[in-house]
Design an enzyme around this catalytic site. Structure first.
Site: not given
Ligand code: BGC
Length: 738
Positions: A236
């Site tokens: 993530d």
């Molecule tokens: C989120 C993810 C997301 C990523 C990219 C993160 O803060 O938890 O679900 O895909 O950001 O935007």
């Protein structure tokens, strides 16, 4: 395993420099890695997210590029898809998302989110499917398969135990093995083993003291070894915290939210540690191998063997010309998302058959901000630049046409949010702290309330459309309670006094308490963020063009369950001195309720709920009959059971029913749930039609995880099979002995 391919990948990796390889394992942009131009390896391009393909971002800033060609189909959220209980629609929804992602030139779509809804207060519940592992698995598998038909990888998120937003980067989860195996892991295992998901996102949190992205037990032993996952594990955004631990662990790609790409843990710091001899370069090779394998499977590239000038074998990387091109904003996509929206709308209450409303009425009053606000551009990383969005008011007006006067009143006020200097994404990692207080009624709201109540006296037909919006259903925060925001309880109560027949539509991505007025209301409809055609679908249901067939995929409790109201359990307790010594965390969150999540908790503790799991009414009626249970024959031991029954539509309208099968011990032992969903089937019946429904249960369905033995175990004894229309509306039961 394809040995030829594996050999070619190995040969190719041998030809690459350390810098080239490292470029492939960390972000070189906010949503891409670096390719290796010299040998024609393309960068890996990713995009959020679950409700459509997110707008294009500047490579190194959280700023939309602002091009006019990144408008997309706004797809229903997982909370909406889930309420269809329809595997085929789930697959089609996935297919739309995959085609759009490919059409926009992406290789990986950061979806679907399949975390279990542990608490109704979690801000990201709208992105997730259910509180139940079986329902989550059964719908996640077709979504992933649908996405991946377009040569795009689904990046299934957020593995694992990422069930709260509060301190999401720094919360250490402590759960027993049985709880993880029975509740939190099955859907991830299913997408890996049944859908062949090509990538998985490692979550922000820690499990048992170690951040997931470097957790060898979770990512290595469970995901890679036990489940045989050979795809790509992507962190993530900002979930990696060390160089050595991560490099030597199973994660393949580090992504983050900052633009110092060369300083990421798996960038220059890794190169320098390898050069010093502190980390073995083989770790990088392993990651590059997983990435190249995925690229070949996605038909991004093909690897061919050619002899070089010395006659030795050399690997040529070429663009695969047969890769699917995808498409976006097609009429077909809009129709597919409309079909999902229609089946997601759930009729909770219909006393005196107040619904459907007569489409020939000549005036109607619509009240509430959810009738008019666009939801697409909210929710955090799930935000979408929708081609258009049919709001409930627009849907109702276009359905009724020019002969009906549709009047609108706001009813309450949504205070404008303070403008931040930063982008949401950058802020969110720090901001994932406090639970959001329920927004109270403002002075403006009080005025709007009075206006709406006065108007309601003049209109016989009143439709209220309220609930939550993405100020509450939002990444990076949880809710403090289930109270409706903006003073809606008072507004609805006063409206019901003057219009007791009023139709109430709750549009939300997670449960709200309807306790102050639900008893008095006659017609309540539940819907979630159901995409660009949500308003069309709602109008069709309210006025009877579509017979509702949605079923709740999560319990709607009266309030946040007791077990989450103690700080020790939610959002978590401060670290002990001992924990501080070896943990890079702020809180420890103990999953003290164990496997008793969602309906398992309410049933065990006999807690009454507003609307139970699996509930959803129709404009027609169904009867259940003739339950027959037969052992599936096998030479050695029983393989499971065929459960057959007949369902009849005894009403005057065609309708769809989801037949649900639950299983429990006849005499329930304290360590097991009263009953658990094991199978379901959605069928369509014409008036007076009868259909035979076959539901299969296997011996595995009877098993529980034995923590001490570290394995699944079948307990012999008497079991009860329950078949019905919801968890509580059980129509047929039969006992069997194992
Ligand atoms: C989120 C993810 C997301 C990523 C990219 C993160 O803060 O938890 O679900 O895909 O950001 O935007």
């Amino acid at each position: 395993m394809d040995k030829v391919l594996e050999n070619r990948i190995c040969l190719l990796i041998k030809e690459m420099t350390l810098e080239e390889k490292t470029g492939m394992i960390h972000g070189a942009g906010l949503f891409r890695t670096a390719g290796v131009e010299r040998i024609h390896i393309p960068p890996l391009k990713m995009s959020d997210g679950p409700m459509g393909v997110r707008s294009e971002f500047v490579n190194d800033q959280w700023m939309p590029v602002g091009t006019p060609d990144d408008y997309v189909t706004y797809c229903p959220s997982n909370s909406a898809i889930a309420m269809t209980w329809n595997r085929k629609l789930a697959r089609n929804a996935g297919k739309v998302l995959g085609e759009e992602a490919r059409g926009r030139g992406k290789d990986v779509i950061l979806a679907p989110g399949i975390n279990i809804k542990r608490t109704p207060a979690c801000g990201r519940n709208f992105e997730y499917i259910s509180e139940d592992p079986r329902l989550t698995s059964e719908l996640a598998v077709p979504i992933v398969r649908g996405i991946e038909t377009s040569d795009v990888a689904a990046c299934v998120k957020h593995f694992a135990m990422n069930n709260q937003e509060t301190e999401r980067l720094w919360v250490n989860v402590e759960a027993d093995e049985r709880t993880m195996r029975e509740i939190y892991f099955p859907a991830f295992q299913a997408v890996v083993q049944k859908a062949g998901a090509k990538s998985i996102m490692g979550s922000y949190n820690l499990i048992r003291g170690t951040h997931v992205c470097e957790n060898k037990d979770i990512m290595g032993t469970v995901l890679r070894k036990e489940w045989g996952f050979d795809g790509t594990i992507i962190s993530d955004w900002g979930a990696v915290h060390t160089t050595k631990g991560t490099a030597e662990g199973p994660l393949d790609i580090e992504m983050s939210v900052t633009s110092d790409f060369d300083d990421y843990f798996l960038a220059n710091p890794l190169i320098s540690e390898i050069r010093k001899g502190h980390i073995d370069e083989a770790c990088v090779d392993e990651k590059v191998r997983n990435i190249l394998r995925m690229m070949v499977r996605l038909h991004m590239i093909e690897l061919t063997e050619v002899p070089d000038s010395d006659g030795k074998k050399k690997i040529l990387v070429q663009k695969n010309k047969n890769r699917k091109a995808g498409s976006y904003n097609t009429a077909k996509h809009r129709f597919e998302v409309l079909k999902v929206a229609r089946e997601s709308i759930t009729l909770l209450k219909n006393e005196d058959r107040k619904l459907p409303l007569d489409p020939a009425i000549d005036k109607v009053l619509v009240i509430g901000q959810n009738a008019v606000i666009s939801q697409a551009m909210g929710g955090g990383s799930a935000e979408i630049k929708a081609l258009y969005e049919i709001t409930p008011l627009l849907g109702i007006s276009k359905f009724l046409g020019g002969n009906c006067e549709v009047r609108y009143a706001r009813g309450y006020d949504i205070p404008a949010k303070k403008e931040s200097d930063h982008n949401w994404q950058e802020d969110s990692l720090d901001a994932s702290k406090a639970a959001a207080e329920t927004a109270k009624e403002t002075e403006d709201s009080a005025r709007l309330r009075k206006e709406a109540v006065e108007l309601a006296k003049e209109y016989k037909h009143v439709i209220y459309v309220g609930g939550l919006n993405h100020d509450q259903d939002l990444e990076g925060q949880d809710r403090a309670d289930l109270t409706l925001p903006y003073g809606q309880d008072r507004l609805i109560t006063e409206l019901l006094e003057v219009r007791p027949d009023m139709t109430i539509v709750m549009l939300a991505g997670s449960p709200v308490s309807m306790k102050p007025w639900a008893d008095r209301a006659k017609a309540i409809v539940w819907m979630s963020y159901s995409g660009m055609e949500g308003g069309t679908a709602l109008a069709e249901v309210l006025f009877g063009a579509v017979n509702p067939s949605g079923k709740l995929a999560e319990t709607l409790p009266e309030e946040i369950p007791e077990c989450f109201r103690k700080e020790a359990y939610f959002p978590g307790r401060p670290l002990t001195d001992e924990e501080k010594k070896h943990m890079n965390a702020h809180l420890t969150q103990t999953y003290a309720e164990g496997i008793f999540v969602g309906y398992r908790y309410y049933e065990k503790n006999r807690i009454p709920v507003q609307f139970c799991f699996g509930h959803g009414l129709s404009y027609t009626d169904f009867t259940y009959d003739n339950l027959k249970i037969e052992e599936i024959p096998s030479k050695a031991r029983a393989n499971g059971f065929d459960v057959q029954l007949q369902v009849r539509n005894v009403g005057a309208l065609e309708g769809k029913e989801t037949v649900q099968l639950y299983l429990g011990e006849k005499t329930v032992s304290p360590e097991n749930p009263v009953k658990e969903l094991k199978a379901f089937e959605k069928i369509c019946l014409r008036p007076r039609e009868t259909k035979t429904v076959l539901l299969k249960i296997t011996m595995e369905d009877f098993m529980h995880y034995d923590e001490a033995a570290g394995t699944w175990r079948l307990k012999h004894g008497d079991y009860r099979i329950y078949v019905g229309s919801s968890l509580q509306d059980i129509q047929l039961t039969q006992d069997i002995t194992i």
